[in-house]
Design a protein around this motif. Structure first.
Motif, mmCIF file in Angstrom:
data_model
loop_
_atom_site.group_PDB
_atom_site.id
_atom_site.type_symbol
_atom_site.label_atom_id
_atom_site.label_comp_id
_atom_site.label_asym_id
_atom_site.label_seq_id
_atom_site.Cartn_x
_atom_site.Cartn_y
_atom_site.Cartn_z
ATOM 1 N N LYS A 174 0.595 -1.104 -0.120
ATOM 2 C CA LYS A 174 -0.038 0.287 -0.218
ATOM 3 C C LYS A 174 0.669 1.402 0.160
ATOM 4 O O LYS A 174 0.435 1.402 -0.504
ATOM 5 C CB LYS A 174 -0.685 -0.435 1.343
ATOM 6 C CG LYS A 174 -2.234 1.070 1.316
ATOM 7 C CD LYS A 174 -3.000 0.803 2.551
ATOM 8 C CE LYS A 174 -3.653 2.030 2.483
ATOM 9 N NZ LYS A 174 -3.461 3.241 2.933
ATOM 10 N N ARG B 54 1.998 1.762 -3.829
ATOM 11 C CA ARG B 54 1.351 2.144 -4.450
ATOM 12 C C ARG B 54 1.448 3.166 -4.338
ATOM 13 O O ARG B 54 0.402 4.470 -5.333
ATOM 14 C CB ARG B 54 0.299 1.281 -4.689
ATOM 15 C CG ARG B 54 0.509 -0.069 -5.428
ATOM 16 C CD ARG B 54 -0.709 -0.604 -4.635
ATOM 17 N NE ARG B 54 -1.093 -2.563 -5.003
ATOM 18 C CZ ARG B 54 -1.533 -3.440 -5.179
ATOM 19 N NH1 ARG B 54 -2.334 -2.621 -4.283
ATOM 20 N NH2 ARG B 54 -1.300 -4.455 -6.007
ATOM 21 N N GLU B 55 1.306 4.121 -3.093
ATOM 22 C CA GLU B 55 0.812 5.538 -2.740
ATOM 23 C C GLU B 55 1.351 6.493 -3.376
ATOM 24 O O GLU B 55 2.074 7.980 -3.039
ATOM 25 C CB GLU B 55 0.395 5.685 -1.522
ATOM 26 C CG GLU B 55 -0.895 5.349 -1.153
ATOM 27 C CD GLU B 55 -1.212 5.237 0.561
ATOM 28 O OE1 GLU B 55 -0.788 5.717 1.613
ATOM 29 O OE2 GLU B 55 -2.814 4.720 0.809
#
Length: 307
Positions: free
Chosen positions: A231, A234-235
């Motif tokens: 996560k 991806r950010e």
């Protein structure tokens, strides 16, 4: 009974041959009588271990180990089963434990540890003189591993002294050989530079230790924080990083740290030019290395790495 793997059957056979070798004797004996009596089988002269292990449950296997007269002397560290001294049966493997032991030996003893472990994985059992000769061949120099093989026996349980007092022989437990070989393969995959001094050897061992520490960290991350890490990845974006560094260091100094991260984690294909503006070459290199003296390259790098 559904056994998941054929190698599990082979491991059960090794287990019985370790603790209940009496079953394969052609003549009657007390141990065989007890085992066959417990299983409700006829008192035959010979026992086919492969047929027997296919019918056993783990609970029955544990009970059979308790009937062994040698359970206080032997251990077993397989891929699927573990038996501690005293006949303590564990229905799971202990290869990770074995691999960690092998890695520790390589860290402490380096190429000598490798030579002895490699020798023991390649032989069934042999007298010490043969082992010393083969280990010396692998090591590339005369190597008399009397202390090291005793350490493998007394501390790490990776070498056993078998045979008689007059004709002793050495052997590595069969069930751990493949686990040790996997560790040795990793050691072999890393080119071993010429180590002409003790300091050079210690430095090489430190590199191995750090690589192992890094691998263990990655393994822990995958097991415990994989979703969180994915996560975050991806950010993450260049602007996210810039905003983060500006919040920490302000609108001017942050750029030193941004270059530091570029230096640590990315390779840039850039043109290198002279003072006259003439292109000298193109090279994949870290941009931060081209800063002027005194611009904080080293400080920023240490600050980011050490915190």
């Amino acid at each position: 009974m559904n056994l998941p793997l054929e190698d599990k059957i082979r491991e059960r056979i090794l287990l019985l041959r370790r603790f209940l070798y009496h079953l394969e004797w052609d003549w009657p004996n007390e141990v065989k009588t007890k085992v066959l009596g417990y299983l409700g089988l006829p008192q035959t002269q010979s026992v086919n271990l492969e047929d027997l292990v296919k019918k056993l449950s783990d609970a029955q296997l544990e009970r059979l180990i308790q009937l062994s007269p040698v359970k206080d002397y032997y251990t077993f560290r397989g891929k699927h089963y573990t038996v501690r001294k005293g006949g303590i049966f564990e229905p799971h493997g202990s290869w990770e434990e074995v691999k960690n032991v092998a890695k520790q030996i390589l860290k402490v003893h380096g190429k000598k540890g490798y030579a002895l472990l490699k020798t023991l994985t390649e032989i069934s059992e042999a007298p010490f003189e043969f082992i010393a000769a083969k280990a010396s061949e692998i090591y590339g120099d005369r190597f008399y591993p009397s202390r090291l093989i005793a350490e493998l026996r007394d501390k790490w349980d990776l070498a056993w002294e078998v045979g008689s007092r007059q004709y002793p022989r050495w052997v590595m437990p069969e069930e751990v050989k493949l686990a040790v070989s996997e560790v040795l393969a990793e050691f072999e995959a890393a080119p071993i530079p010429p180590l002409r001094t003790r300091d050079a050897e210690q430095e090489f061992l430190e590199v191995i230790r750090m690589e192992d520490e890094f691998k263990n960290y990655l393994s822990s991350l995958v097991k415990e924080r994989l979703e969180e890490t994915v996560k975050f990845g991806r950010e993450l974006s260049p602007q996210y990083l810039i905003n983060y560094l500006q919040d920490l260091y302000g609108p001017t100094i942050f750029f030193d740290h941004l270059l530091s991260i570029t230096q640590q984690y990315s390779i840039c294909d850039v043109d290198v030019v002279t003072e006259d503006g003439v292109k000298a070459l193109s090279v994949g290199f870290n941009l931060a290395l081209f800063g002027e003296p005194g611009t904080g390259k080293t400080f920023a790098t240490k600050d980011m790495v050490l915190g």
